[in-house]
Design a protein around this motif. Structure first.
Motif, PDB file in Angstrom:
ATOM      1  N   GLY A  21       0.921  -1.152  -0.062  1.00  0.00           N
ATOM      2  CA  GLY A  21      -0.063  -0.186   0.035  1.00  0.00           C
ATOM      3  C   GLY A  21       0.845   1.396   0.015  1.00  0.00           C
ATOM      4  O   GLY A  21       2.078   1.198   0.390  1.00  0.00           O
ATOM      5  N   THR A  22       0.308   2.317  -0.486  1.00  0.00           N
ATOM      6  CA  THR A  22       0.819   3.753  -0.398  1.00  0.00           C
ATOM      7  C   THR A  22       1.378   4.113   0.734  1.00  0.00           C
ATOM      8  O   THR A  22       2.734   4.540   0.670  1.00  0.00           O
ATOM      9  N   ASN A  23       0.739   3.910   2.013  1.00  0.00           N
ATOM     10  CA  ASN A  23       1.267   4.219   3.083  1.00  0.00           C
ATOM     11  C   ASN A  23       2.471   3.471   3.810  1.00  0.00           C
ATOM     12  O   ASN A  23       3.227   3.976   4.693  1.00  0.00           O
ATOM     13  N   VAL A  57       2.043  -5.952  -6.431  1.00  0.00           N
ATOM     14  CA  VAL A  57       1.057  -5.236  -6.994  1.00  0.00           C
ATOM     15  C   VAL A  57       1.484  -3.945  -6.127  1.00  0.00           C
ATOM     16  O   VAL A  57       1.279  -4.033  -4.782  1.00  0.00           O
ATOM     17  N   SER A  58       2.027  -2.943  -6.608  1.00  0.00           N
ATOM     18  CA  SER A  58       2.498  -1.711  -5.950  1.00  0.00           C
ATOM     19  C   SER A  58       1.503  -0.493  -6.096  1.00  0.00           C
ATOM     20  O   SER A  58       1.455  -0.111  -7.418  1.00  0.00           O
ATOM     21  N   SER A  59       0.857   0.012  -5.030  1.00  0.00           N
ATOM     22  CA  SER A  59       0.500   1.152  -4.952  1.00  0.00           C
ATOM     23  C   SER A  59       1.524   2.369  -4.818  1.00  0.00           C
ATOM     24  O   SER A  59       2.759   1.987  -4.847  1.00  0.00           O
ATOM     25  N   GLY A  60       1.199   3.402  -4.814  1.00  0.00           N
ATOM     26  CA  GLY A  60       2.302   4.595  -4.547  1.00  0.00           C
ATOM     27  C   GLY A  60       2.344   5.554  -5.423  1.00  0.00           C
ATOM     28  O   GLY A  60       3.139   6.478  -5.339  1.00  0.00           O
ATOM     29  N   ALA A  61       1.723   5.389  -6.767  1.00  0.00           N
ATOM     30  CA  ALA A  61       2.030   6.204  -8.064  1.00  0.00           C
ATOM     31  C   ALA A  61       1.626   7.512  -7.755  1.00  0.00           C
ATOM     32  O   ALA A  61       2.117   8.520  -7.729  1.00  0.00           O
ATOM     33  N   ILE A  62       0.315   7.534  -7.200  1.00  0.00           N
ATOM     34  CA  ILE A  62      -0.518   8.822  -7.252  1.00  0.00           C
ATOM     35  C   ILE A  62       0.481   9.393  -5.816  1.00  0.00           C
ATOM     36  O   ILE A  62       0.568  10.725  -5.764  1.00  0.00           O
ATOM     37  N   GLY A  63       0.701   8.775  -4.758  1.00  0.00           N
ATOM     38  CA  GLY A  63       1.345   9.335  -3.563  1.00  0.00           C
ATOM     39  C   GLY A  63       2.620   9.827  -3.973  1.00  0.00           C
ATOM     40  O   GLY A  63       3.034  11.122  -3.483  1.00  0.00           O
ATOM     41  N   ALA A  64       3.191   9.268  -4.671  1.00  0.00           N
ATOM     42  CA  ALA A  64       4.671   9.744  -5.169  1.00  0.00           C
ATOM     43  C   ALA A  64       4.651  11.016  -6.010  1.00  0.00           C
ATOM     44  O   ALA A  64       5.401  11.918  -6.010  1.00  0.00           O
ATOM     45  N   ILE A 142       2.914  -4.843 -10.772  1.00  0.00           N
ATOM     46  CA  ILE A 142       1.571  -4.160 -11.333  1.00  0.00           C
ATOM     47  C   ILE A 142       0.778  -3.246 -10.699  1.00  0.00           C
ATOM     48  O   ILE A 142       1.233  -3.175  -9.312  1.00  0.00           O
ATOM     49  N   ASN A 143       0.547  -2.355 -11.236  1.00  0.00           N
ATOM     50  CA  ASN A 143      -0.494  -1.183 -10.938  1.00  0.00           C
ATOM     51  C   ASN A 143      -1.624  -0.874 -11.532  1.00  0.00           C
ATOM     52  O   ASN A 143      -1.692  -1.336 -12.984  1.00  0.00           O
ATOM     53  N   GLU A 144      -2.556  -0.273 -11.135  1.00  0.00           N
ATOM     54  CA  GLU A 144      -3.737   0.183 -12.111  1.00  0.00           C
ATOM     55  C   GLU A 144      -3.206   1.279 -13.001  1.00  0.00           C
ATOM     56  O   GLU A 144      -2.222   1.840 -12.636  1.00  0.00           O
ATOM     57  N   ASN A 145      -3.488   1.335 -14.177  1.00  0.00           N
ATOM     58  CA  ASN A 145      -3.100   2.372 -15.261  1.00  0.00           C
ATOM     59  C   ASN A 145      -3.813   3.433 -15.004  1.00  0.00           C
ATOM     60  O   ASN A 145      -4.827   3.830 -15.759  1.00  0.00           O
ATOM     61  N   ASP A 146      -3.820   4.248 -13.783  1.00  0.00           N
ATOM     62  CA  ASP A 146      -4.524   5.112 -13.453  1.00  0.00           C
ATOM     63  C   ASP A 146      -4.517   6.513 -14.204  1.00  0.00           C
ATOM     64  O   ASP A 146      -5.638   7.158 -14.153  1.00  0.00           O
ATOM     65  N   THR A 147      -3.624   6.681 -15.172  1.00  0.00           N
ATOM     66  CA  THR A 147      -3.549   7.829 -16.060  1.00  0.00           C
ATOM     67  C   THR A 147      -4.623   7.483 -17.213  1.00  0.00           C
ATOM     68  O   THR A 147      -5.261   8.696 -17.838  1.00  0.00           O
ATOM     69  N   GLY A 156     -11.015   0.622  -8.453  1.00  0.00           N
ATOM     70  CA  GLY A 156     -11.371   1.049  -7.063  1.00  0.00           C
ATOM     71  C   GLY A 156     -10.423   0.935  -6.007  1.00  0.00           C
ATOM     72  O   GLY A 156     -10.100   1.983  -5.664  1.00  0.00           O
ATOM     73  N   ASP A 157      -9.677   0.048  -6.101  1.00  0.00           N
ATOM     74  CA  ASP A 157      -8.479   0.137  -5.115  1.00  0.00           C
ATOM     75  C   ASP A 157      -7.390  -1.213  -5.607  1.00  0.00           C
ATOM     76  O   ASP A 157      -7.781  -2.294  -6.160  1.00  0.00           O
ATOM     77  N   ASN A 158      -6.343  -1.100  -5.080  1.00  0.00           N
ATOM     78  CA  ASN A 158      -5.228  -1.992  -5.798  1.00  0.00           C
ATOM     79  C   ASN A 158      -5.294  -3.475  -4.630  1.00  0.00           C
ATOM     80  O   ASN A 158      -4.861  -4.362  -5.266  1.00  0.00           O
ATOM     81  N   ASP A 159      -5.980  -3.369  -3.746  1.00  0.00           N
ATOM     82  CA  ASP A 159      -6.259  -4.572  -3.014  1.00  0.00           C
ATOM     83  C   ASP A 159      -7.278  -5.472  -3.877  1.00  0.00           C
ATOM     84  O   ASP A 159      -6.933  -6.608  -4.002  1.00  0.00           O
ATOM     85  N   LEU A 218      -3.586   8.884   1.710  1.00  0.00           N
ATOM     86  CA  LEU A 218      -2.797   9.086   0.287  1.00  0.00           C
ATOM     87  C   LEU A 218      -3.553   7.945  -0.738  1.00  0.00           C
ATOM     88  O   LEU A 218      -3.519   8.143  -1.578  1.00  0.00           O
ATOM     89  N   GLY A 219      -3.425   6.647  -0.169  1.00  0.00           N
ATOM     90  CA  GLY A 219      -4.087   5.545  -0.994  1.00  0.00           C
ATOM     91  C   GLY A 219      -5.615   5.792  -0.848  1.00  0.00           C
ATOM     92  O   GLY A 219      -6.341   6.511  -0.487  1.00  0.00           O
ATOM     93  N   THR A 220      -6.149   4.782  -1.517  1.00  0.00           N
ATOM     94  CA  THR A 220      -7.685   4.669  -1.852  1.00  0.00           C
ATOM     95  C   THR A 220      -8.292   3.478  -1.084  1.00  0.00           C
ATOM     96  O   THR A 220      -9.650   3.322  -0.905  1.00  0.00           O
ATOM     97  N   GLY A 221      -7.528   2.799  -0.528  1.00  0.00           N
ATOM     98  CA  GLY A 221      -8.132   1.477   0.026  1.00  0.00           C
ATOM     99  C   GLY A 221      -8.673   1.601   1.887  1.00  0.00           C
ATOM    100  O   GLY A 221      -9.150   2.540   2.077  1.00  0.00           O
ATOM    101  N   GLY A 222      -8.284   1.014   2.413  1.00  0.00           N
ATOM    102  CA  GLY A 222      -8.783   1.000   3.868  1.00  0.00           C
ATOM    103  C   GLY A 222      -9.135  -0.443   4.325  1.00  0.00           C
ATOM    104  O   GLY A 222      -8.742  -1.386   3.368  1.00  0.00           O
TER     105      GLY A 222
END
Ligand code: GLU
Length: 382
Positions: A21-23, A57-64, A142-147, A156-159, A218-222
């Motif tokens: 996760g981003t955090n 599977v890595s989040s963190g693109a938006i956060g970074a 892997i990440n979501e192609n957020d762009t 919805g989220d990387n989870d 920073l992330g979208t999960g929880g």
């Protein structure tokens, strides 16, 4: 007892999907934590050296991106989030690359949208690419192609994405690394003595309720999205471990079968690949509401869904599309491939075989969804 179960889960995990996760990766201002990423990379290398196949599977693109652009906090609207992701994704990959190259590990970026999972051919292509990367001993990240993802096509989220990747690859273990130690019986922010659950044999409603409504900054999960992801993977027959990615050496400890985090055990049997796609991956294009008799036939007796038991047809689907089947209380009970378009399903719903024969002559199929194309899914809202 629990330790034996863990050991068994770990020893069988010849392929593992690890979601970070981003955090775990960045501080609240979005600055990527280089030493944390290096430590994760070192651990990933050790896991792979033990002969296991690993997908990250890595989040963190938006956060970074937030950090790189010096924005201070996550923007609220889609175009700005997408722009942040574009800036942050390359920074993220660069750090992974720099941390893994010293181990002789090549990294491979895969960016996916939900549409890639809805379309069966594209879905299988993702699988082929990942398997080929394993052949090259590269590490798929892997990440979501957020762009390019807009709201309708977002996972919805990387989870959720990580659970779908787990099911796609039939990986026996999914690890969700977040910034809490695991699932607590109560919110630990409210009760510091809250009990951390070591093992969850089955995700039912009481477990869902424990997840509350937490969301990260920073992330979208929880927690809720983690439980939903864990349910997706466990329903398909895989195990999930949720653990604290901010703790040093956490992956080493997980793979030493130490009692860290929360282990979610597979629910039921290993679900075949095709049924994973129909039941847990492709997004339904429509909905069929059924009466109590049809519910019984489908859920308890393992039968096909006949037109006579269908009371409401919703959506605009074509023959062969995945549709959701709900009972009278609107609870989803199954998903399957419809033998009829929405238009034709509407014409035959609630009618017996004889009535349909009068209407149409011989109906092309006696079932609206044939049993072979029907997946009874895990019940209960998440
Ligand atoms: N894809 C998003 C990112 O890389 C993260 C989504 C999530 O936090 O689950 O920033």
């Amino acid at each position: 007892m629990t330790d034996l179960v863990r050991k068994e889960v770990i020893s069988r995990a010849n392929m593992v999907v690890i979601k970070v996760g981003t955090n775990v990766l960045a501080n609240p201002a979005g600055h990527l934590d280089r030493s944390r990423i290096q430590s994760l990379a070192d651990q990933l290398h050790r896991i792979r050296s033990g002969g296991r196949k690993v997908v990250l599977v890595s989040s963190g693109a938006i956060g970074a991106g937030v950090g790189k652009l010096g924005l201070g906090k996550r923007p609220a609207d889609l175009p700005h989030l997408q722009a942040c992701a574009a800036v942050g994704q390359s920074a993220l990959m660069q750090l992974y690359q720099e941390s893994l190259i010293p181990h002789g590990v090549q990294t491979a970026q895969i960016l996916l949208t939900a549409g890639d999972f809805d379309n069966r051919a594209r879905y299988l292509n993702v699988r082929n690419t990942v398997l080929t990367l394993f052949e090259y001993h590269a590490l798929p990240i892997i990440n979501e192609n957020d762009t390019v993802s807009v709201s309708e096509i977002k996972f919805g989220d990387n989870d959720h994405l990580a659970a779908m990747v787990t099911n796609l690859l039939r990986a026996p273990l999914l690890i969700l690394l977040t910034n809490v130690d695991g699932l607590y019986a109560e919110d630990p922010r409210g009760n510091p003595n809250a009990e951390l659950l070591a093992t969850v044999p089955h995700i039912d409603q009481s477990i869902t309720e424990m997840a509350g409504t937490s969301k990260s900054e920073l992330g979208t999960g929880g927690m809720r999205s983690k439980i939903r992801a864990a349910r997706l993977a466990t329903a398909a027959g895989e195990s999930v471990i949720m653990a604290n990615g901010s703790v040093d050496g956490i992956l080493d400890r997980v793979f030493a079968a130490e009692p860290v985090g929360t282990l979610f055990l597979p629910h039921g049997q290993d679900v075949p690949a095709w049924k994973r796609w129909v039941g847990y991956t492709a997004r339904p294009k429509g909905k069929l509401r059924v009466d109590a008799g049809a519910r019984r036939a489908v859920v308890e007796q393992g039968k096909s869904l006949l037109p006579v038991g269908v009371t409401v047809v919703e959506g605009d689907f074509r023959k062969g599309d995945v549709v959701s089947v709900c009972d009278e209380t609107e609870q989803e009970i199954a998903r399957g491939l419809s033998n009829y378009s929405a238009h034709d399903a509407e014409r035959i719903r609630g009618r017996s075989k004889e009535q349909i024969a009068t209407l149409w002559g011989t109906a092309p199929y006696p079932e609206l969804i044939h049993r072979d194309n029907l997946v009874v899914i895990a019940t209960g809202p998440v």
